[in-house]
Design a protein around this motif. Structure first.
Motif, PDB file in Angstrom:
ATOM      1  N   TRP A 135       0.668  -1.177   0.108  1.00 52.41           N
ATOM      2  CA  TRP A 135      -0.135   0.113   0.021  1.00 52.41           C
ATOM      3  C   TRP A 135       0.971   1.399   0.099  1.00 52.41           C
ATOM      4  O   TRP A 135       0.529   2.163  -0.919  1.00 52.41           O
ATOM      5  CB  TRP A 135      -1.035  -0.029   1.046  1.00 52.41           C
ATOM      6  CG  TRP A 135      -1.847   1.285   1.180  1.00 52.41           C
ATOM      7  CD1 TRP A 135      -1.487   2.379   1.846  1.00 52.41           C
ATOM      8  CD2 TRP A 135      -3.105   1.355   0.642  1.00 52.41           C
ATOM      9  NE1 TRP A 135      -2.644   3.437   1.316  1.00 52.41           N
ATOM     10  CE2 TRP A 135      -3.521   2.728   0.721  1.00 52.41           C
ATOM     11  CE3 TRP A 135      -3.852   0.430  -0.175  1.00 52.41           C
ATOM     12  CZ2 TRP A 135      -4.562   3.108   0.194  1.00 52.41           C
ATOM     13  CZ3 TRP A 135      -5.160   0.690  -0.875  1.00 52.41           C
ATOM     14  CH2 TRP A 135      -5.568   2.137  -0.632  1.00 52.41           C
ATOM     15  N   ARG A 191       1.201   4.121  -2.831  1.00 51.98           N
ATOM     16  CA  ARG A 191       1.070   5.579  -2.784  1.00 51.98           C
ATOM     17  C   ARG A 191       2.501   6.423  -3.243  1.00 51.98           C
ATOM     18  O   ARG A 191       2.424   7.507  -3.785  1.00 51.98           O
ATOM     19  CB  ARG A 191       0.996   5.702  -1.312  1.00 51.98           C
ATOM     20  CG  ARG A 191       0.544   7.188  -0.706  1.00 51.98           C
ATOM     21  CD  ARG A 191      -0.735   7.421  -1.521  1.00 51.98           C
ATOM     22  NE  ARG A 191      -1.160   8.709  -1.355  1.00 51.98           N
ATOM     23  CZ  ARG A 191      -1.790   9.498  -2.474  1.00 51.98           C
ATOM     24  NH1 ARG A 191      -1.816   8.862  -3.598  1.00 51.98           N
ATOM     25  NH2 ARG A 191      -1.903  10.858  -2.299  1.00 51.98           N
ATOM     26  N   GLY A 198      -3.613   4.521   5.447  1.00 54.86           N
ATOM     27  CA  GLY A 198      -3.882   5.602   4.445  1.00 54.86           C
ATOM     28  C   GLY A 198      -2.902   6.793   4.992  1.00 54.86           C
ATOM     29  O   GLY A 198      -2.013   7.374   4.539  1.00 54.86           O
TER      30      GLY A 198
END
Lengths: 324, 374
Positions: free
Chosen positions: B45, B49, B309
């Motif tokens: 992840w 990003r 996130g």
């Protein structure tokens, strides 16, 4: 008359010759539907068929080696190597085969082939996308090496290269690909391989250069005092070198500066300097000077403008030569 | 004498985690633990990003050309984790940033490379890695040489080298395979088959049905795996590594994946790719299926995702800051790293580059500042 960029002029020449001569075939990585990474072959696959604008496997040695076979067997191949830095794997095929077949076979096997290669720095590209290897191929007998820097010259020289009975390396200065437009006639015309062009007339000093450096030289000359008169020669072809054109100019001016992006040692500046002293010894007022890249690896792009001869360094070279 | 079969071969395909996030328990043995899967999901992840931000840096003029890694995270993640950091060598191409990161290359240095700065290639102390390689399909021979050296020096460990489907067309690819095979060097050839070499699709690149079968010619154990499945990639790499460190020689892995982005920021894949194909592969995204699996095991939820996130934003922000915050490179650097000891010519060129047009001492050739003759 249409005003074209360098990319468009080369595209027009390719299109023209493919239409005129059905032996002409383009091959290379991404030349088909994608039109090449610089879009030089854009639209040609659609117009002439993908079998004549052939996407190849990712294999530079294979591209040139197969093109040699095509040429031997009656075709007029125009292989593209995507960037000059990727010519390495093809070196053996270019120098040890393409350049030698005519001599090796005493004229019975010939390689009419034009190898198109984007060349040179100044576009902020990654490693091995900014080099200037023209001297390497000039040093290899059996090859002609062309490097035009204007759209008009590119079309005329490319048509000459494709029609030439021997292998020609056609270097395209990528820094100039889209930097300006000029009028390019749609009709057929050729510019002879080996013929330089006087860009600027002058009496005090001769600058000899080729490729994108022509524009750095023009900028440098613009920045000189008004009473300094510089003759600028764009070689257009670096092998064979048009020494008659250079000698005529240097015999008039008595001073010569050679400018190129490639490293200095054993670069073409050295060859031109030797030719000038052979032909113009008694006319020379100063040693022939070279303003070139340094004898280092072409740096990554943060420092590339420090490496490439720019107007300031060229101007300094001219001033120094005049002051001798 | 009637003809007889003297060689027969097969190519196996391994998938453990399918596109719906369902694990094949029979093959899961010896693959990732759930903790490892969780770790790799988080890494993938952050890696995604990083890739997105790298793209934006290029678009906003803060970085040069950059080759996106999007869609290929599982190949880098699974294989990177299966190799031992500091023991094994990593010989990368440029679409396995996470494998480089897992083996000790800081992400900000990868950005520095694409920002046109050689210092991005400096290998940190203790890291066994070569700089990412721009020329295609030539660095795998270096992996063969490194593996050979390890064997000669009696060092335990293995080498993994990464390359794309296009690279297997280069002659040096076959040279590397043959050298490693003849010398039985501990090398893992990891082909990221993302099915596109810029605009050239796999079926134009080769007429072979798989890349994996090319290893058969070198009698090298070979397998095709689902390259979007971290379990399959990890297991195949782990098996290949065990074979290599136990004297079993080189292995080949073809990780089937898909380049979801353009080749680089200088490319526009819409010119040559069917959007339907891209959409179909987007559904096979390695991040989606890993997340589904973790959620099915009760190891992941929206809250954890939100926290990840936020963490990813912070980490990537710091990476960008580090890459952009470095001092500008010294011009002298491009002279100073040519040789261990610079030659006199280089010293001369370096020391006069700001004062002379020609890189030599003006006095040496009799120049006078005022324009007098010597």
């Amino acid at each position: 008359m249409a005003k074209l960029t360098l990319v468009q002029a080369i595209n027009q020449a390719l299109d023209h010759e493919m239409t005129r001569d059905d032996r002409v075939i383009i091959l290379g990585e991404d030349v088909g539907k994608n039109g090449g990474v610089f879009r030089v072959t854009e639209g040609l696959a659609e117009k002439h068929g993908e079998h004549r604008v052939q996407n190849t496997p990712l294999d530079e040695s294979g591209i040139i080696g197969a093109a040699i076979g095509l040429a031997m067997a009656g075709m007029r191949p125009i292989p593209e190597i995507q960037f000059e830095g990727f010519m390495g794997p093809a070196y053996d095929q270019i120098v040890n085969h393409a350049a030698r077949y005519r001599a090796r076979s005493r004229g019975t096997v010939t390689i009419p082939m034009t190898i198109r290669v984007p060349v040179g720095g100044g576009i902020h590209a990654p490693e091995l996308h900014s080099d200037s290897p023209e001297a390497i191929y000039t040093h290899s007998p059996g090859l002609k090496v062309v490097m035009p820097c204007t759209p008009y010259d590119a079309k005329g020289l490319l048509l000459s290269a494709i029609r030439d009975p021997d292998p020609v390396i056609f270097f395209e200065p990528k820094r100039v690909y889209r930097s300006f437009r000029e009028e390019v006639p749609e009709e057929d015309y050729t510019i002879p391989i080996g013929e330089a062009k006087v860009v600027n007339d002058g009496d005090d000093l001769t600058v000899v250069t080729w490729g994108a450096s022509v524009f750095q030289c023009l900028e440098a000359i613009d920045g000189l005092p008004d009473d300094v008169s510089v003759e600028l020669i764009d070689l257009r072809t670096v092998d064979p070198i048009d020494i008659d054109c250079i000698a005529e100019s240097v015999q008039k001016t008595g001073r010569c500066v050679v400018v190129h992006e490639a490293p200095r040692t054993a670069g073409l500046g050295a060859e031109i300097s030797a030719l000038v002293q052979e032909r113009c010894f008694l006319h020379l007022e100063a040693p022939v000077q070279r303003v070139t890249g340094f004898d280092t690896i072409m740096p990554y792009y943060k420092l590339e403008l420090e490496y490439l001869p720019d107007a300031e360094r060229i101007g300094k070279g001219i001033t120094e030569c005049l002051a001798y | 004498m009637p003809r007889e079969t003297i060689y027969e071969a097969k190519i196996e395909y391994l998938q453990i985690l399918n596109e719906d996030g369902v694990l094949d328990e029979s093959e899961a043995e010896g693959s990732l633990t759930d903790e490892q899967a969780l770790e790799l999901y988080e890494q993938m992840w952050i890696y995604r990003r990083f890739d997105e931000i790298a793209f934006k840096l290029q678009r906003s003029g803060r970085m040069g050309t950059y080759p996106q890694n999007k869609g290929q995270e599982a190949n880098a993640a699974g294989s990177g984790l299966a190799m031992q950091r500091g023991v094994d060598w990593v010989v990368p191409c440029y679409r396995e940033n996470l494998a480089m990161h897992l083996h000790g290359m800081p992400y900000h240095q990868i950005l520095m490379h694409w920002m046109g700065d050689e210092r991005g290639n400096m290998i940190p102390e203790g890291v066994k890695m070569t700089p990412l390689s721009v020329p295609i399909g030539t660095h795998m021979l270096h992996a063969a040489g490194i593996g050979w050296a390890m064997k000669l020096r009696g060092e335990s460990g293995a080498v993994i080298t990464y390359f794309g489907d296009g690279a297997t067309s280069e002659g040096d690819f076959h040279g590397a395979m043959n050298f490693a095979s003849v010398l039985q060097a501990p090398v893992i050839f990891f082909c990221q088959n993302n099915q596109w070499a810029i605009s050239v699709p796999f079926e134009q690149q080769m007429h072979s049905r798989t890349v994996a079968q090319k290893a058969l010619a070198y009698d090298m154990p070979t397998i095709r795996v689902d390259g979007n499945d971290i379990f399959a990639v990890y297991k195949a790499t782990k098996e290949a590594r065990e074979r290599a460190v136990n004297g079993g020689g080189p292995s080949f892995i073809e990780g089937m994946t898909y380049r979801l982005a353009d080749h680089t920021t200088a490319d526009d894949a819409r010119r040559y790719r069917d959007p339907a194909e891209v959409e179909a592969w987007a559904e096979k995204d390695p991040l989606i299926r890993t997340r589904k699996y973790l959620a099915s095991k009760g190891l992941w939820d929206d809250e954890k995702q939100a926290l990840l996130g936020e963490r990813a934003e912070k980490i990537v922000g710091e990476i960008v800051k580090a890459a952009e915050g470095v001092e500008p490179p010294r011009t002298e650097d491009f002279f100073d790293y040519m040789f261990a000891e610079p030659t006199p010519e280089l010293v001369e060129q370096r020391d006069t580059m700001r004062t002379s047009s020609i890189g030599v001492n003006p006095g040496q050739i009799g120049l006078r500042a005022q324009g007098e003759r010597v």
